[in-house]
Design a protein around this motif. Structure first.
Motif, short mmCIF file in Angstrom:
data_model
loop_
_atom_site.label_atom_id
_atom_site.label_comp_id
_atom_site.label_asym_id
_atom_site.label_seq_id
_atom_site.Cartn_x
_atom_site.Cartn_y
_atom_site.Cartn_z
N ARG A 1 15.54 -2.91 25.13
CA ARG A 1 15.78 -2.95 23.68
C ARG A 1 15.02 -4.15 23.11
NH1 ARG A 1 21.68 -3.10 21.09
NH2 ARG A 1 21.40 -0.89 20.72
N VAL A 2 14.30 -3.93 22.02
CA VAL A 2 13.42 -4.96 21.49
C VAL A 2 13.46 -4.99 19.96
CG1 VAL A 2 11.76 -5.03 23.41
CG2 VAL A 2 11.51 -3.30 21.62
N VAL A 3 13.13 -6.17 19.45
CA VAL A 3 12.84 -6.35 18.03
C VAL A 3 11.44 -6.97 17.96
CG1 VAL A 3 15.22 -6.62 17.27
CG2 VAL A 3 13.95 -8.63 18.04
N ALA A 4 10.83 -6.90 16.80
CA ALA A 4 9.53 -7.54 16.60
C ALA A 4 9.57 -8.28 15.27
CB ALA A 4 8.39 -6.52 16.59
N GLU A 5 8.92 -9.43 15.23
CA GLU A 5 8.83 -10.18 13.98
C GLU A 5 8.12 -9.32 12.94
OE1 GLU A 5 7.75 -14.30 14.33
OE2 GLU A 5 8.50 -14.40 16.38
N GLN A 6 8.48 -9.56 11.68
CA GLN A 6 8.01 -8.70 10.60
C GLN A 6 6.52 -8.83 10.33
OE1 GLN A 6 8.99 -11.94 10.46
NE2 GLN A 6 10.76 -11.69 9.10
N ILE A 7 5.93 -9.97 10.65
CA ILE A 7 4.50 -10.16 10.43
C ILE A 7 3.74 -9.85 11.71
CG2 ILE A 7 4.45 -12.63 11.02
CD1 ILE A 7 2.48 -12.89 8.56
N VAL A 8 2.56 -9.26 11.54
CA VAL A 8 1.67 -8.98 12.66
C VAL A 8 0.43 -9.85 12.45
CG1 VAL A 8 0.43 -7.21 13.96
CG2 VAL A 8 2.56 -6.63 12.76
N GLU B 1 0.84 -1.20 0.00
CA GLU B 1 0.00 0.00 0.00
C GLU B 1 0.87 1.25 0.00
OE1 GLU B 1 -3.68 -2.03 2.55
OE2 GLU B 1 -2.40 -0.50 3.48
N THR B 2 0.31 2.35 -0.49
CA THR B 2 1.01 3.63 -0.49
C THR B 2 0.75 4.37 0.82
OG1 THR B 2 -0.88 4.71 -1.54
CG2 THR B 2 0.85 3.82 -2.99
N GLU B 3 1.45 5.50 1.01
CA GLU B 3 1.37 6.31 2.23
C GLU B 3 1.76 5.47 3.45
OE1 GLU B 3 0.94 9.30 1.13
OE2 GLU B 3 0.40 8.41 -0.80
N VAL B 4 2.76 4.64 3.27
CA VAL B 4 3.24 3.75 4.34
C VAL B 4 4.70 4.04 4.61
CG1 VAL B 4 3.69 1.35 4.97
CG2 VAL B 4 1.58 1.94 3.75
N ILE B 5 5.10 3.98 5.88
CA ILE B 5 6.51 4.07 6.25
C ILE B 5 7.12 2.68 6.09
CG2 ILE B 5 8.15 4.53 8.12
CD1 ILE B 5 6.02 6.45 9.29
N PRO B 6 8.13 2.50 5.22
CA PRO B 6 8.71 1.17 5.00
C PRO B 6 9.59 0.73 6.18
CG PRO B 6 9.21 2.71 3.20
CD PRO B 6 8.72 3.52 4.35
N GLY B 7 10.07 -0.50 6.07
CA GLY B 7 11.06 -1.01 7.01
C GLY B 7 10.53 -2.09 7.92
N HIS B 8 11.02 -3.32 7.74
CA HIS B 8 10.57 -4.44 8.57
C HIS B 8 11.72 -5.14 9.30
CE1 HIS B 8 11.52 -6.18 4.61
NE2 HIS B 8 11.87 -7.26 5.27
N GLU B 9 12.93 -4.62 9.17
CA GLU B 9 14.09 -5.13 9.93
C GLU B 9 14.53 -4.03 10.89
OE1 GLU B 9 16.05 -7.43 6.02
OE2 GLU B 9 17.26 -6.07 7.23
N PHE B 10 14.09 -4.07 12.11
CA PHE B 10 14.32 -2.91 12.99
C PHE B 10 14.62 -3.35 14.41
CE2 PHE B 10 9.78 -3.61 12.14
CZ PHE B 10 9.39 -4.13 13.37
N VAL B 11 15.21 -2.42 15.14
CA VAL B 11 15.43 -2.59 16.58
C VAL B 11 15.23 -1.23 17.22
CG1 VAL B 11 17.91 -2.13 16.44
CG2 VAL B 11 17.00 -3.48 18.35
N GLY B 12 14.76 -1.24 18.46
CA GLY B 12 14.56 0.02 19.15
C GLY B 12 14.39 -0.19 20.64
N ARG B 13 14.14 0.91 21.34
CA ARG B 13 13.92 0.85 22.79
C ARG B 13 12.50 1.31 23.10
NH1 ARG B 13 18.24 -0.40 25.97
NH2 ARG B 13 20.28 -0.30 24.94
#
Length: 366
Positions: free
Chosen positions: A104-111, A73-85
């Motif tokens: 610090r966490v990661v999440a699987e790419q599928i929801v 879909e358009t108007e979406v922020i890309p990126g499914h390989e991420f890490v953050g706090r």
């Protein structure tokens, strides 16, 4: 500021936004807010995947053609390989994921939806709606300063001692490990891995953990082949200079490889694998292809009676991938070759497209 110190997020943030194929822009957008059962995460790094690149260039797999509807879909922020706090979350989310503010966490790419036939049978990675971070409006991805993990997300903690770009590599590594699991590798196997990019190197590392008789890595870049050795390859072949078939035959008494793991996404690698395998061998396909691939299916059936298996995402492999990264056994500094500021996302996409100057390219939000 210490790693576990958290400050209130600003009302706006910088993000890459997909408006159409080859129309991605750096913009100021509203900072998302976590709802009930969700978590707000400050992104530390986001990797650029080959599938991100194919989506950027308009591959039918993502944007559809005369035979299929668009999935991205358009108007979406890309990126499914991420890490953050984690910046904020409520008690429900904290208990479900066993996490706290500052982790610090990661999440699987599928929801996964949790309700479809696949989810109800425990096959969440094949979820019917197939909502994934970075491709759907419902789940904006990690090419931004902040993102939200919805309540259906599958969240894993990862050490704060690991550099952010290394931690974000948990996503491609889990995918590679799933492909290895699909192959059912045993001790006497001769395994061939096509491609020494991020997925291929992960496949090599995962296959090496199974202790097969030999692992043959194929690529056209000498530097990547040297890196493959550090990940566990016992033999390497530069396919631009040498046919791998004689080596494979030598290693197997003329029979052919037991297992072939395809991680290039190049059509020629498919026929290559079918030809390298022995009768009753196992072919595992992981790649996302930009166009259709045609082969002689009689090789699969009448000639060799092959087991041809697909592999999708990294189900149940995230804990193992995280342990592998945290252990320091992989040459992560050499795998994670480029870390660029988010503002240089186009340079990052171009680096991945070139293929010869990088392995894993990550963006670091400001």
């Amino acid at each position: 500021m210490a790693d576990n110190d958290v400050v209130d997020p600003p009302t706006t943030m910088t993000a890459v936004v997909c408006h159409a194929p080859e129309n991605y822009r750096l913009e100021q957008v509203g900072t998302p807010q976590a709802g009930a059962g969700e978590a707000l995460v400050k992104v530390e790094a986001v990797g650029i995947c080959a599938s991100d690149l194919k989506c950027y260039h308009g591959a039918a797999k993502f944007w559809g053609d005369e035979n299929r509807a668009a999935w991205a879909e358009t108007e979406v922020i890309p990126g499914h390989e991420f890490v953050g706090r984690i910046v904020s979350l409520d008690d429900e989310a904290a208990q479900r994921w066993d996490v706290a503010v500052g982790d610090r966490v990661v999440a699987e790419q599928i929801v996964p939806c949790g309700e479809c036939r696949y989810c109800q049978r425990g096959q969440y990675w094949m979820c019917g709606p197939h909502i994934m971070f970075g491709f759907k409006r419902k789940t904006p991805g990690g090419m931004a300063s902040y993102m939200v993990f919805p309540r259906e997300a599958r969240v894993h903690k990862i050490s704060g001692d690991v550099p952010p770009a290394h931690a974000a590599f948990a996503e491609p590594l889990s995918c590679a490990l799933h492909a290895v699991e699909r192959a059912n590798i045993v001790f006497e196997d001769v395994v061939v891995v096509a491609g020494c990019g991020p997925i291929g190197l992960g496949m090599i590392a995962g296959a090496a953990a199974k202790s097969p008789a030999a692992i043959v890595a194929l690529d056209m870049a000498p530097a990547k082949l040297e890196l493959a050795k550090k990940c566990g390859a016992t033999h390497t072949v530069n396919i631009a200079e040498q046919d791998p078939l004689p080596l494979v035959q030598e290693l197997t008494g003329g029979y052919g490889a037991d297992v072939y793991l395809e991680g290039t996404g190049h059509p020629s690698a498919v026929l290559q694998g079918l030809n390298l395998l022995r009768k009753l061998g196992t072919y595992v396909e992981y790649s996302v292809f930009g166009s259709d691939v045609t082969v002689d299916w009689s090789i699969i059936s009448d000639d060799k009676e092959l087991d041809v298996l697909g592999a999708h995402l990294g189900p149940h492999c995230w804990p193992a991938a995280i342990r592998m990264i945290e252990s320091g056994t992989l040459p992560m500094d050499e795998i994670c070759t480029h870390q660029l500021p988010l503002s240089q996302f186009q340079q990052g996409l171009d680096l991945v497209a070139a293929g010869d100057a990088s392995i894993k390219v990550s963006l670091i939000p400001e």
